[in-house]
Design a protein around this motif. Sequence first.
Motif, PDB file in Angstrom:
ATOM      1  N   ASP A   1     -14.510   8.363 -61.945  1.00  8.96           N
ATOM      2  CA  ASP A   1     -14.298   6.923 -61.974  1.00  8.96           C
ATOM      3  C   ASP A   1     -15.536   6.174 -62.469  1.00  8.96           C
ATOM      4  O   ASP A   1     -15.676   4.968 -62.243  1.00  8.96           O
TER       5      ASP A   1
ATOM      6  N   ARG B   1     -14.124   5.804 -67.479  1.00  5.93           N
ATOM      7  CA  ARG B   1     -13.089   4.770 -67.444  1.00  5.93           C
ATOM      8  C   ARG B   1     -12.830   4.217 -68.854  1.00  5.93           C
ATOM      9  O   ARG B   1     -11.677   4.048 -69.273  1.00  5.93           O
TER      10      ARG B   1
ATOM     11  N   TYR C   1      -6.776   3.842 -62.670  1.00 11.63           N
ATOM     12  CA  TYR C   1      -7.855   2.876 -62.499  1.00 11.63           C
ATOM     13  C   TYR C   1      -7.329   1.498 -62.107  1.00 11.63           C
ATOM     14  O   TYR C   1      -8.111   0.567 -61.944  1.00 11.63           O
TER      15      TYR C   1
ATOM     16  N   LEU D   1      -6.175   9.313 -58.198  1.00 13.14           N
ATOM     17  CA  LEU D   1      -7.579   9.610 -58.479  1.00 13.14           C
ATOM     18  C   LEU D   1      -8.182  10.375 -57.311  1.00 13.14           C
ATOM     19  O   LEU D   1      -8.049   9.976 -56.156  1.00 13.14           O
TER      20      LEU D   1
END
Length: 756
Positions: free
Chosen positions: A77, A82, A105, A113
Amino acid sequence: MSVLARWCARHRFVVLGAWAGAVVVLIGLVVGMGSSFRTVADLPDSESAHAYTLLGPSAGSTETGRVVWHTAGQAVDSAEVRGEVTDMLAKIASLPGVEAVASPYAADDPSRLSARLNTGQNTAYADVTVTDDVEVAQVQKIAQSIESDQLQVETGGQAFAPETKAGGIAEAVGILAALLVLLLMFRSAWAAALPIITGVVGVVASLLFVMVGSHVVDLSSESITMGSLIGLGVGIDYALFIVDRHRKALLAGASVTEAVGQAGNTSGRAVIFAGLTVIAALLAMFVVGMGVLTGMGQAAAVTVAFTVLAAITLLPALLSVLGQRVLSRRQRRLLLAGGTVPAATGMRARKRHRRAPARAWAGLVTRVPKPMAVLALVVLAALAIPVLSMRVGEADASSDPAGSASRQYYELMSPAFGGGVDATLVLVAETPDAGSVRALDALVSQLPAVPDVASVSAGEPAGDGVQVVRVTPSSSSGAEATVDLVHHLRRDVIPNAEAGSHLEVYVGGRTATDIDVADALMSRLPLYLALVAGLGFLLLVLAFRSVLVPLVGAVSNLATIAVGLGALTAIFQWGWGSDLLGVGDGAPISYIVPVMIVGVMFGLSMDYQVFLVSRMREEWAHTRDNAHAIRVGVAETAKVIATAAVIMLCVFSSFGFSGQRIVSCIGVGLALAVVVDAFVVRMVLVPALLRMIGDRVWAYPRWAERVTPRLAIEGPAEEVAPSPAEVRAPSGQVDAHPAGDLVGATGHASAAADRR
């Protein structure tokens, strides 16, 4: 049949032209129309089917795939990851056929995630909803364009499942191996090539016909592979029997046209009988009640019908064109010599015939039938035992070949999100009032405590008075624990939650559907087995006018089927060699496989049973000596049955290396079952049992004799009987024995030789 065979021989170029014209027309139709194969979503009456109905027709119009990525050395992340992934997902979302992309995200959905860098589970995934118009290859290309040493990207899930393709080369090797076996048998290149040519032409014509027919009948694309697998095997076998009988007639002194007529009137009849039994068994798949299986059965039945038609029309024309070139060079030299063949030569040949391995084996089986029967039963039981633990279901990515894209996808997903991440169960709930909504909320709160449940989503509206809850199991879709979870939810958990309310909950989704299909199949498979066994019994009663012979045949056919299913259970479910075949680890057996094995092996077993017992029956009618009839029947059919089985082994086993799990299962299962049927059942068990039963095996009730129609599987052979002292023949005739033919003398001459 002799009339048809002789007509085809005399008008050989008309027949060849008709077949060539038919193939050209079919090719033109396929080029002009194409094909219209489609998977038939004909689900059995079940909870999962009702769940789909509640969700409406739009539920089956889209599919969901996944793009998963794993980072090494940096957080999944992180801002850098991203940015790269978000750009990649945006490009995928812009593709035609992509309806939605759900990114991990998004602030409101962190469930996709797993940012646990220290455990190696630094993984995330996005759900991609697509329609049938999407270009899967383009999605995969964009997804993998961001791969690097620190970032691994894979695609998977239902929408992005890889399409496995047939090997092609393996099948060609199987056909070449069959050609080699035929060369060793016939010692003539043309005789060896004829069964291959006839089988291939019949299969090609039938598959073209099936492609055209796909515009009219719902057929899946797998029907082509199944048709070629079955058609090649039976087509080559059927042509082999006719060519072998034709050569015998030539060696017995018949002209080419007469030999063609005799082969058509004997083996040609048997081929039609065997083909009709296979077709009947394949068409009987409708009792299973699944459209995809019914379609496959219809396509395979068409293929068998074309191979039979090729064997009784195209093959006689080719035999007429080739003339005596279907014999070996030595046999042709003897025919060209004309003149006289000394009696001593014939006597030496008959002595060699009596010492032949087939005759020695036949003598052993009839001398000690009880030990031989026990030995055969032990072998069959040992090979069939695994069938008791057979599980019917669908393989998932966890059992795909190591290194494949789907396996790599699973190996990224499962450590971070659990083995059941692609086995989501969809609970479709009818909530007509506030009380049922509260009952559903209570059920959702209880589900996380149910064994093998990894996660549960909140209820989502899916229509007026309908909500959807998604339950992710801890185990994969092919695991037995997932099957137990579905049954536990339906039997215990959901009924308790529904009690006292108007709530109705149905467990659906792809995993539940596969389980329902497997359960429905296993409940109807005994009916299908009983149907084909009963059909086989009745056909053999008509053929041999006996009760015990058909009973032995029907039971032995079931034993062969059990061996085939047991072998593929050990190989493909237990994993004893499945990886060597390129289809991955052990997994449940697809529901298609048992039905196809039952249908095809029933027909092939009937074929060998008829070929063996008809010769015994002929000798019994001449001598009324049961032991002698069995001995002669085994001795004179063993070589042809063994050769046919080895050819089947070559053709069927080649499909084991196709790379498609279902096709590989069917090919290997049929290959092993055919070999066991020929060498253990037909050459050991059946003759031993018939010998133990004695003369009463041929008994038939008088009342049944009066009402049973007469069915002649093999007509009179019309063989030319040589003189006992010597054979004086015009050009084109010769004594069969010194020419080294494949089968010994027939009728009374054979009986006398055997008794001596």
